[in-house]
Enzyme design. Structure first.
Site, PDB file in Angstrom:
ATOM      1  N   HIS A 163       0.838  -1.203   0.000  1.00  0.00           N
ATOM      2  CA  HIS A 163       0.000   0.000   0.000  1.00  0.00           C
ATOM      3  C   HIS A 163       0.885   1.269   0.000  1.00  0.00           C
ATOM      4  O   HIS A 163       0.821   2.075   0.934  1.00  0.00           O
ATOM      5  CB  HIS A 163      -0.900  -0.031   1.247  1.00  0.00           C
ATOM      6  CG  HIS A 163      -2.160   0.756   1.124  1.00  0.00           C
ATOM      7  ND1 HIS A 163      -2.180   2.117   0.981  1.00  0.00           N
ATOM      8  CD2 HIS A 163      -3.464   0.377   1.128  1.00  0.00           C
ATOM      9  CE1 HIS A 163      -3.430   2.548   0.909  1.00  0.00           C
ATOM     10  NE2 HIS A 163      -4.230   1.520   0.983  1.00  0.00           N
ATOM     11  N   GLU A 263      -0.551   1.201  -5.604  1.00  0.00           N
ATOM     12  CA  GLU A 263      -0.477   0.014  -4.756  1.00  0.00           C
ATOM     13  C   GLU A 263      -0.512  -1.263  -5.604  1.00  0.00           C
ATOM     14  O   GLU A 263      -1.597  -1.741  -5.976  1.00  0.00           O
ATOM     15  CB  GLU A 263      -1.640   0.004  -3.781  1.00  0.00           C
ATOM     16  CG  GLU A 263      -1.892   1.323  -3.064  1.00  0.00           C
ATOM     17  CD  GLU A 263      -3.304   1.418  -2.521  1.00  0.00           C
ATOM     18  OE1 GLU A 263      -3.925   0.364  -2.246  1.00  0.00           O
ATOM     19  OE2 GLU A 263      -3.803   2.542  -2.364  1.00  0.00           O
TER      20      GLU A 263
HETATM   21  O1  TA6 Z   1      -6.206   1.066  -1.235  1.00  0.00           O
HETATM   22  C1  TA6 Z   1      -7.246   2.013  -1.231  1.00  0.00           C
HETATM   23  C2  TA6 Z   1      -8.147   1.729  -0.045  1.00  0.00           C
HETATM   24  O2  TA6 Z   1      -8.730   0.439  -0.145  1.00  0.00           O
HETATM   25  C3  TA6 Z   1      -9.192   2.833   0.044  1.00  0.00           C
HETATM   26  O3  TA6 Z   1     -10.490   2.349  -0.240  1.00  0.00           O
HETATM   27  C4  TA6 Z   1      -9.065   3.324   1.485  1.00  0.00           C
HETATM   28  O4  TA6 Z   1      -9.915   2.578   2.335  1.00  0.00           O
HETATM   29  C5  TA6 Z   1      -7.579   3.045   1.739  1.00  0.00           C
HETATM   30  O5  TA6 Z   1      -7.379   1.766   1.162  1.00  0.00           O
HETATM   31  C6  TA6 Z   1      -7.143   3.147   3.178  1.00  0.00           C
HETATM   32  O6  TA6 Z   1      -7.662   2.071   3.923  1.00  0.00           O
HETATM   33  P1  TA6 Z   1      -7.352   2.035   5.526  1.00  0.00           P
HETATM   34  O7  TA6 Z   1      -7.950   0.760   6.016  1.00  0.00           O
HETATM   35  O8  TA6 Z   1      -5.851   2.098   5.672  1.00  0.00           O
HETATM   36  O9  TA6 Z   1      -7.985   3.291   6.079  1.00  0.00           O
END
Ligand code: TA6
Length: 295
Positions: A163, A263
């Site tokens: 991520h 990501e």
């Molecule tokens: O990777 C994008 C995502 O899935 C978004 O939908 C948002 O939820 C982000 O990840 C952050 O997720 P988190 O659980 O770290 O707040």
């Protein structure tokens, strides 16, 4: 000292000046300072929110969280007890070994095995080995997933993703090449095909691209990185902008203006790994600062 093991983190220092910091909690890279051919002086390349917890109380808001065994809200029956993005980013990993330590790079391996807390919510047998390698202008992360079950056990089914919170001016950054790639637009809740030659995140963006090229240029005026991947067929592009970013509790004010998440992962469908088998997904992030590699 190229590798320093402090009580809660590992510091990597490259002889040519770049550095990285990895929290044992979540095996989260929380800093990567690197120069480039055009800008030799090392500078921070990852965004970490000033309101992020770094004490192990919550997954880091920034850096490179490791997402395993599910991406987003769990959707596989084996993942029913898991929270969003799984548990890898919220568990204490063990520092295994220094894998490499020379002028080419400094590399360490961290390991996560099922502890009692994990076993209560994920019954599959596994071993995760995460190798982080720092080179002069590159950072690599490789996740090795082993099914440690007995031969009579079945496959483990999982998703995995890095991520990456890439430090960049969100309103000027472009991600290529995604034109023609199918994606799920989570903001519009619609399946689409990318028509843009270059993807921007000037508006709230949460896009899950499937069967993407596997090599991405993330560029902005005067800066950029290249992300090259192995065995990660999908890629997510996310920036919440103020619309959604202001509702994220550990997002610093205006933090959404300072990064783009690109990501790479295997997140559409599941890897099915037979007992005794190992799957590896990896990325190499190279600082280009606008110069794209020809290879
Ligand atoms: O990777 C994008 C995502 O899935 C978004 O939908 C948002 O939820 C982000 O990840 C952050 O997720 P988190 O659980 O770290 O707040």
């Amino acid at each position: 000292m190229p590798v320093e093991h402090l009580n809660d983190r590992i510091l990597l220092k490259h002889p040519k000046g770049s550095s990285a910091e990895i929290l044992l909690y979540g095996a989260s890279v929380i800093s990567w300072k690197s120069g480039s051919i055009s800008n030799p002086a090392p500078q921070e390349r990852l965004f970490v929110s000033g309101k992020s917890a770094l004490d192990g109380s919550k997954a880091v808001r920034g850096g490179i969280p490791v997402v395993f065994p599910c991406f987003g809200a769990p959707s596989h029956p084996d993942h029913a007890k898991l929270s969003q993005h799984g548990f890898a980013r919220s568990e204490k990993w063990n520092f295994g070994v220094v894998v490499m330590d020379n002028d080419a790079g400094v590399s360490v391996r961290l390991t996560l095995l099922p502890n009692e807390g994990i076993k209560e919510k994920f019954e599959q047998p596994f071993q995760l080995d995460y190798v982080v390698t720092l080179a002069e202008h590159q950072l690599s992360t490789d996740l090795h997933v082993k099914n440690t079950g007995l031969s009579t056990a079945g496959p483990i089914n999982f998703q995995a993703l890095f991520h990456n919170y890439i430090l960049a001016p969100a309103n000027e950054v472009l991600v290529t090449p995604l034109q023609g790639v199918s994606y799920h637009d989570k903001v519009a809740a619609a399946d689409k095909v990318e028509t843009r030659a270059a993807v921007d995140v000037r508006s709230f963006t949460d896009s899950v691209y499937e069967n993407a090229p596997g090599k991405y240029q993330v560029t902005w005026p005067g800066g950029g990185v290249e992300v090259r991947t192995q065995h990660l067929k999908d890629v997510v592009v996310w920036n919440p902008q103020k619309e959604a970013g202001s509702k994220i509790g550990d997002m610093e004010e205006g933090g959404w203006e300072k990064y783009v998440c690109v990501e790479p992962g295997y997140v559409r469908g599941f890897v099915s790994l037979a007992t005794g088998e190992t799957w590896t997904g990896g990325q190499v992030i190279t600082v280009t600062d606008g110069l794209t590699s020809k290879v």
